[in-house]
Design a protein around this motif. Sequence first.
Motif, PDB file in Angstrom:
ATOM      1  N   GLY A   1      -6.885  -0.602  -6.438  1.00 10.24           N
ATOM      2  CA  GLY A   1      -5.207  -1.003  -6.607  1.00 10.24           C
ATOM      3  C   GLY A   1      -4.938  -2.099  -8.253  1.00 10.24           C
TER       4      GLY A   1
ATOM      5  N   SER B   1       1.181  -1.199  -0.086  1.00  5.97           N
ATOM      6  CA  SER B   1      -0.101   0.117   0.046  1.00  5.97           C
ATOM      7  C   SER B   1       0.770   1.152   0.544  1.00  5.97           C
TER       8      SER B   1
ATOM      9  N   THR C   1      -6.959  -4.921 -12.578  1.00 10.27           N
ATOM     10  CA  THR C   1      -7.434  -3.994 -11.361  1.00 10.27           C
ATOM     11  C   THR C   1      -8.428  -4.561 -10.554  1.00 10.27           C
TER      12      THR C   1
ATOM     13  N   GLU D   1      -4.501   0.678  -3.135  1.00  2.00           N
ATOM     14  CA  GLU D   1      -4.876   2.097  -3.012  1.00  2.00           C
ATOM     15  C   GLU D   1      -5.090   2.574  -1.231  1.00  2.00           C
TER      16      GLU D   1
END
Length: 133
Positions: A67, A10, A44, A81
């Motif tokens: 993400g 992250s 994704t 993300e």
Amino acid sequence: MAAFHFELVSPEKLLFSGDVESVVAPGAEGQFTVLKDHAPVMTTLKAGVVTVAGGDGKVEKLFVRGGFADVNAAGFTILAELALPLSDIEAGKLDADIKNAKEDFSDAKTDAARLAASEKLAQLEEMRAALTA
């Protein structure tokens, strides 16, 4: 079962790095499972739970909010993300955040503000569903 290298990253930190037997991830087109020698793919992710099964029988569950996922010859990498272990999510705080997000949606004056509030609310509700699953 054969192991492969997996990393979940992250913006804040590296949440997981190690050899695993399987990983189930919330792809934008649906959940998918990665095992050793999986075909290369990049996709994704949507908000949901990543389930990591290690060779020792231990299963770890982490929540990701969007993400990218990349499977290649070197292993599997998720660039999230936002990511955090499910065990770190406090139900009471999450419920308060959902209530605030609903109020933000109701109070939104513009389409852009409504869209942003709607997306945030959907992500929080996905996190809540992950906790209760």
